[in-house]
Motif scaffolding. Sequence first.
Motif, short mmCIF file in Angstrom:
data_model
loop_
_atom_site.label_atom_id
_atom_site.label_comp_id
_atom_site.label_asym_id
_atom_site.label_seq_id
_atom_site.Cartn_x
_atom_site.Cartn_y
_atom_site.Cartn_z
N LYS A 373 0.81 -1.21 0.00
CA LYS A 373 0.00 0.00 0.00
C LYS A 373 0.85 1.27 0.00
O LYS A 373 0.51 2.26 -0.66
CB LYS A 373 -0.92 0.00 1.22
N ASN A 374 1.96 1.27 0.72
CA ASN A 374 2.69 2.51 0.99
C ASN A 374 3.97 2.70 0.17
O ASN A 374 4.46 3.82 0.06
CB ASN A 374 3.04 2.59 2.48
N CYS A 375 4.52 1.63 -0.39
CA CYS A 375 5.74 1.77 -1.18
C CYS A 375 5.42 2.07 -2.65
O CYS A 375 4.34 1.73 -3.14
CB CYS A 375 6.59 0.50 -1.10
N THR A 376 6.37 2.69 -3.33
CA THR A 376 6.18 2.96 -4.76
C THR A 376 6.10 1.66 -5.54
O THR A 376 5.28 1.51 -6.45
CB THR A 376 7.37 3.79 -5.30
N TYR A 377 6.97 0.70 -5.17
CA TYR A 377 6.99 -0.61 -5.83
C TYR A 377 7.18 -1.67 -4.74
O TYR A 377 7.71 -1.40 -3.66
CB TYR A 377 8.16 -0.73 -6.81
N THR A 378 6.76 -2.90 -5.05
CA THR A 378 7.09 -4.04 -4.22
C THR A 378 7.66 -5.15 -5.11
O THR A 378 7.30 -5.26 -6.29
CB THR A 378 5.88 -4.58 -3.43
N VAL A 379 8.55 -5.93 -4.52
CA VAL A 379 9.11 -7.10 -5.21
C VAL A 379 8.83 -8.31 -4.33
O VAL A 379 9.21 -8.31 -3.14
CB VAL A 379 10.63 -6.96 -5.45
N ASP A 386 17.94 -16.68 -8.54
CA ASP A 386 18.27 -16.03 -9.81
C ASP A 386 17.08 -15.23 -10.34
O ASP A 386 17.24 -14.12 -10.86
CB ASP A 386 18.70 -17.07 -10.84
N ASP A 387 15.89 -15.81 -10.22
CA ASP A 387 14.69 -15.11 -10.68
C ASP A 387 14.47 -13.84 -9.88
O ASP A 387 14.14 -12.79 -10.44
CB ASP A 387 13.48 -16.03 -10.56
N TYR A 388 14.66 -13.91 -8.56
CA TYR A 388 14.49 -12.74 -7.69
C TYR A 388 15.50 -11.64 -8.05
O TYR A 388 15.15 -10.47 -8.16
CB TYR A 388 14.64 -13.17 -6.23
N ARG A 389 16.74 -12.03 -8.28
CA ARG A 389 17.76 -11.04 -8.65
C ARG A 389 17.40 -10.36 -9.97
O ARG A 389 17.58 -9.14 -10.12
CB ARG A 389 19.13 -11.71 -8.77
N ARG A 390 16.91 -11.14 -10.93
CA ARG A 390 16.55 -10.55 -12.23
C ARG A 390 15.42 -9.55 -12.07
O ARG A 390 15.42 -8.49 -12.71
CB ARG A 390 16.16 -11.66 -13.21
N ARG A 391 14.45 -9.87 -11.23
CA ARG A 391 13.33 -8.94 -11.02
C ARG A 391 13.80 -7.66 -10.34
O ARG A 391 13.35 -6.56 -10.68
CB ARG A 391 12.23 -9.62 -10.20
N CYS A 392 14.70 -7.81 -9.35
CA CYS A 392 15.25 -6.63 -8.69
C CYS A 392 16.01 -5.75 -9.68
O CYS A 392 15.84 -4.53 -9.72
CB CYS A 392 16.18 -7.05 -7.55
N GLU A 393 16.84 -6.38 -10.49
CA GLU A 393 17.65 -5.63 -11.45
C GLU A 393 16.76 -4.90 -12.45
O GLU A 393 17.00 -3.72 -12.77
CB GLU A 393 18.61 -6.56 -12.18
N ALA A 394 15.74 -5.57 -12.94
CA ALA A 394 14.85 -4.94 -13.91
C ALA A 394 14.13 -3.74 -13.30
O ALA A 394 13.98 -2.69 -13.95
CB ALA A 394 13.82 -5.97 -14.40
N LEU A 395 13.71 -3.86 -12.05
CA LEU A 395 13.03 -2.75 -11.40
C LEU A 395 13.97 -1.58 -11.16
O LEU A 395 13.63 -0.42 -11.44
CB LEU A 395 12.42 -3.21 -10.07
N PHE A 396 15.18 -1.87 -10.68
CA PHE A 396 16.11 -0.78 -10.40
C PHE A 396 16.54 -0.07 -11.68
O PHE A 396 16.69 1.16 -11.69
CB PHE A 396 17.33 -1.32 -9.64
N ARG A 398 14.70 0.29 -14.28
CA ARG A 398 13.53 1.11 -14.63
C ARG A 398 13.51 2.40 -13.82
O ARG A 398 13.27 3.49 -14.37
CB ARG A 398 12.25 0.30 -14.37
N ILE A 399 13.79 2.31 -12.51
CA ILE A 399 13.80 3.50 -11.66
C ILE A 399 14.89 4.47 -12.08
O ILE A 399 14.66 5.68 -12.19
CB ILE A 399 13.99 3.09 -10.17
N LEU A 400 16.08 3.95 -12.35
CA LEU A 400 17.18 4.82 -12.73
C LEU A 400 16.96 5.46 -14.10
O LEU A 400 17.32 6.62 -14.32
CB LEU A 400 18.50 4.03 -12.73
N GLU A 401 16.37 4.72 -15.01
CA GLU A 401 16.13 5.26 -16.36
C GLU A 401 15.06 6.34 -16.34
O GLU A 401 15.05 7.22 -17.21
CB GLU A 401 15.72 4.14 -17.31
N GLU A 402 14.18 6.30 -15.36
CA GLU A 402 13.12 7.32 -15.27
C GLU A 402 13.62 8.60 -14.66
O GLU A 402 12.89 9.60 -14.63
CB GLU A 402 11.95 6.77 -14.43
N ASP A 403 14.85 8.63 -14.17
CA ASP A 403 15.38 9.83 -13.51
C ASP A 403 15.55 10.96 -14.51
O ASP A 403 16.06 10.79 -15.58
CB ASP A 403 16.75 9.49 -12.88
#
Length: 403
Positions: A373-379, A386-396, A398-403
């Motif tokens: 409810k309160n965070c911008t994104y959740t993972v 390996d799957d968790y790391r890939r999801r984290c990397e993809a999200l980060f 995305r956040i950096l590219e939106e800067d």
Amino acid sequence: MKTENLTNDLDRAAAVLREGGLVAVPTETVYGLAGNGLDPAAVEKIYEVKGRPARKPLSLMVSGPEAVDSLCEDVPPGAYILAERFWPGPVTIVLRARPGVIPPIVLAGGDTVGLRCPDSEKTLELLRKCGVPLAVPSANPSGQESPKSAAQVLAYFDGVIDGVVDGGVCSLGTESTVVSLAGEGLVVLRRGALPEEDIRRCLIDRLTVVGVTGGSGTGKTTALKVMEEMGALVIDADAVYHGLCRDSREMLSEIGERFPGAVEDGVLQRKKLGAVVFSDPAALEDLRSITDRYVEREIDRLLSDHAAMGGKYAAVDAINILDTKLASYAKATVGITAPEEARVARLVAREGVTEEYARLRIHAQQPDGYFEKNCTYTVRNDGTQDDYRRRCEALFIRILEED
């Protein structure tokens, strides 16, 4: 010697300075005693007139950020950020002097120089007309009150210096804040008219900060490792807190004043403190108000130092980040969630606690819904590593590219 009033003849004032004379000039802080900063004889006169110890270096006044590269070397990005934001203004930036450019007498045997761009139209125009940086300490005999008007300058130096430019009463009346960027980070050498908090916040605002939060055993460490591999500074708020409990005399002193007996011989007595605060919600809130303030200040320091040295990204790990001012720094907050059974298994394996204790700890923390409810994104950490790391990397990314 007759001290000339050069207020309406800045061409004459510039000529006096180029010829090695001394002219008192206005700034927004206090009046300064100016001499040609590249002329050793003129600088020596400043020391003599003021009675200033030779061991104390002089700062140089410049007309703007464009002078930095000609006078200094190995300039970190933070210097340009501060100059662009606060010049003209009451901040002196200490940097490594370019060898062979500035006379040794200005540096007083050191290898750094302070640069300042004053917020005074007359003095800025004079700097442009001179075409050289000016050595400008305050226009008073050493140990005396810094002057805030031309009349005060003349009370000190009438008949002793060549001229004075009257810019009225100084608007601030307090010396500039002096910061050093000549090392690994930002150090405040003198507190002055510009608050340290404003300086550090200016640097932090240039960072892309990601706040990472979530309960125990969810996998925040892996998410942070991904950010670190992408070049981010990673700050663990809990580690910062424990470091302060060990090293911060100021914080320990404040805790000791509020909780007598909680600090003995500079060492935090955790059991004694816990016995008080864990049975008294008001006392616990008082403790948090003390420690949160110091933790936030230390994180400010780490973030601003990173930005000053050219860092672009940072991640702050704090379980309560959404309830602190740190959330205001974050471009995004990322909540990490995971199934309870996986969290229990991680805590048992990592910390050697019992399964029962692990569940009690998890149930005492915020549920997954809070972060969703309160965070911008959740993972959701519910697959393979390996799957968790890939999801984290993809999200980060995305956040950096939106800067």
